[in-house]
Design a protein around this motif. Structure first.
Motif, PDB file in Angstrom:
ATOM      1  N   ASP A   1       0.842  -1.192   0.000  1.00  0.00           N
ATOM      2  CA  ASP A   1       0.000   0.000   0.000  1.00  0.00           C
ATOM      3  C   ASP A   1       0.878   1.244   0.000  1.00  0.00           C
ATOM      4  O   ASP A   1       1.947   1.261   0.616  1.00  0.00           O
ATOM      5  CB  ASP A   1      -0.908   0.023   1.228  1.00  0.00           C
ATOM      6  N   PRO A   2       0.434   2.295  -0.655  1.00  0.00           N
ATOM      7  CA  PRO A   2       1.200   3.544  -0.615  1.00  0.00           C
ATOM      8  C   PRO A   2       1.301   4.073   0.816  1.00  0.00           C
ATOM      9  O   PRO A   2       0.441   3.797   1.648  1.00  0.00           O
ATOM     10  CB  PRO A   2       0.374   4.493  -1.489  1.00  0.00           C
ATOM     11  N   ASN A   3       2.340   4.815   1.080  1.00  0.00           N
ATOM     12  CA  ASN A   3       2.516   5.468   2.376  1.00  0.00           C
ATOM     13  C   ASN A   3       2.296   6.964   2.238  1.00  0.00           C
ATOM     14  O   ASN A   3       2.704   7.563   1.245  1.00  0.00           O
ATOM     15  CB  ASN A   3       3.932   5.221   2.910  1.00  0.00           C
ATOM     16  N   TYR A   4       1.679   7.550   3.244  1.00  0.00           N
ATOM     17  CA  TYR A   4       1.415   8.985   3.229  1.00  0.00           C
ATOM     18  C   TYR A   4       1.783   9.597   4.566  1.00  0.00           C
ATOM     19  O   TYR A   4       1.634   8.968   5.618  1.00  0.00           O
ATOM     20  CB  TYR A   4      -0.074   9.266   2.964  1.00  0.00           C
ATOM     21  N   ALA A   5       2.218  10.831   4.510  1.00  0.00           N
ATOM     22  CA  ALA A   5       2.368  11.606   5.736  1.00  0.00           C
ATOM     23  C   ALA A   5       0.977  11.868   6.302  1.00  0.00           C
ATOM     24  O   ALA A   5       0.001  12.016   5.562  1.00  0.00           O
ATOM     25  CB  ALA A   5       3.078  12.919   5.437  1.00  0.00           C
ATOM     26  N   ASN A   6       0.896  11.954   7.617  1.00  0.00           N
ATOM     27  CA  ASN A   6      -0.403  12.192   8.257  1.00  0.00           C
ATOM     28  C   ASN A   6      -1.046  13.480   7.744  1.00  0.00           C
ATOM     29  O   ASN A   6      -2.274  13.560   7.609  1.00  0.00           O
ATOM     30  CB  ASN A   6      -0.227  12.268   9.769  1.00  0.00           C
ATOM     31  N   SER A   7      -0.237  14.455   7.437  1.00  0.00           N
ATOM     32  CA  SER A   7      -0.759  15.765   7.051  1.00  0.00           C
ATOM     33  C   SER A   7      -1.447  15.762   5.685  1.00  0.00           C
ATOM     34  O   SER A   7      -2.205  16.684   5.370  1.00  0.00           O
ATOM     35  CB  SER A   7       0.371  16.794   7.050  1.00  0.00           C
ATOM     36  N   VAL A   8      -1.184  14.733   4.876  1.00  0.00           N
ATOM     37  CA  VAL A   8      -1.776  14.700   3.533  1.00  0.00           C
ATOM     38  C   VAL A   8      -2.709  13.509   3.337  1.00  0.00           C
ATOM     39  O   VAL A   8      -3.363  13.392   2.302  1.00  0.00           O
ATOM     40  CB  VAL A   8      -0.692  14.681   2.436  1.00  0.00           C
ATOM     41  N   GLN A   9      -2.756  12.634   4.330  1.00  0.00           N
ATOM     42  CA  GLN A   9      -3.593  11.434   4.220  1.00  0.00           C
ATOM     43  C   GLN A   9      -5.035  11.824   3.918  1.00  0.00           C
ATOM     44  O   GLN A   9      -5.600  12.713   4.555  1.00  0.00           O
ATOM     45  CB  GLN A   9      -3.517  10.663   5.545  1.00  0.00           C
ATOM     46  N   GLY A  10      -5.613  11.174   2.916  1.00  0.00           N
ATOM     47  CA  GLY A  10      -6.990  11.444   2.550  1.00  0.00           C
ATOM     48  C   GLY A  10      -7.156  12.585   1.565  1.00  0.00           C
ATOM     49  O   GLY A  10      -8.239  12.772   0.999  1.00  0.00           O
ATOM     50  N   ARG A  11      -6.098  13.351   1.334  1.00  0.00           N
ATOM     51  CA  ARG A  11      -6.181  14.475   0.388  1.00  0.00           C
ATOM     52  C   ARG A  11      -5.291  14.251  -0.838  1.00  0.00           C
ATOM     53  O   ARG A  11      -5.625  14.692  -1.937  1.00  0.00           O
ATOM     54  CB  ARG A  11      -5.760  15.771   1.058  1.00  0.00           C
ATOM     55  N   PHE A  12      -4.171  13.580  -0.629  1.00  0.00           N
ATOM     56  CA  PHE A  12      -3.218  13.338  -1.710  1.00  0.00           C
ATOM     57  C   PHE A  12      -3.252  11.858  -2.098  1.00  0.00           C
ATOM     58  O   PHE A  12      -3.479  10.985  -1.253  1.00  0.00           O
ATOM     59  CB  PHE A  12      -1.796  13.676  -1.279  1.00  0.00           C
TER      60      PHE A  12
END
Length: 114
Positions: free
Chosen positions: A55-66
């Motif tokens: 699964d892709p990894n995301y920073a918490n600050s962009v999760q759900g938006r990027f």
């Protein structure tokens, strides 16, 4: 490998941008590719990464938006950025991580106005 990022620009808060990062040669899908950013007066920080089989990894600050994605046939990495906020402003860099080292792209600037 050379990486060229593009797609940045000026956008109002709440808007969207799509960044692209084109690689000069084939990058195996198992190799991690990712996006980082550096805001004004800040250190470079992780944004998102992707590799096949995970699964892709995301920073918490962009999760759900990027959303990070890649087209292996085109040797291109993407970052779809929605619901942009002023704090997303910065220079966005793409990165390729090999076992022996990594490569950075030259960066593309994103400015989000309030």
């Amino acid at each position: 490998v050379q990486l060229q990022a593009f797609g940045g620009g000026l956008v109002q808060a709440g808007g969207s941008l799509r960044l692209s990062c084109a690689a000069s040669r084939t990058i195996h899908s198992s190799v991690v590719m990712g996006w980082y950013r550096q805001g004004p007066g800040k250190q470079r920080e992780f944004v998102a990464s992707i590799r096949s089989g995970r699964d892709p990894n995301y920073a918490n600050s962009v999760q759900g938006r990027f959303t990070v994605s890649r087209d292996n046939a085109k040797n291109t990495l993407y970052l779809q950025m929605n619901s942009l906020k002023p704090e997303d402003t910065g220079v966005y860099y793409c990165k390729v991580n090999y076992w022996f080292g990594h490569y950075w792209g030259q960066g593309t600037k994103v400015t989000v106005s309030s």
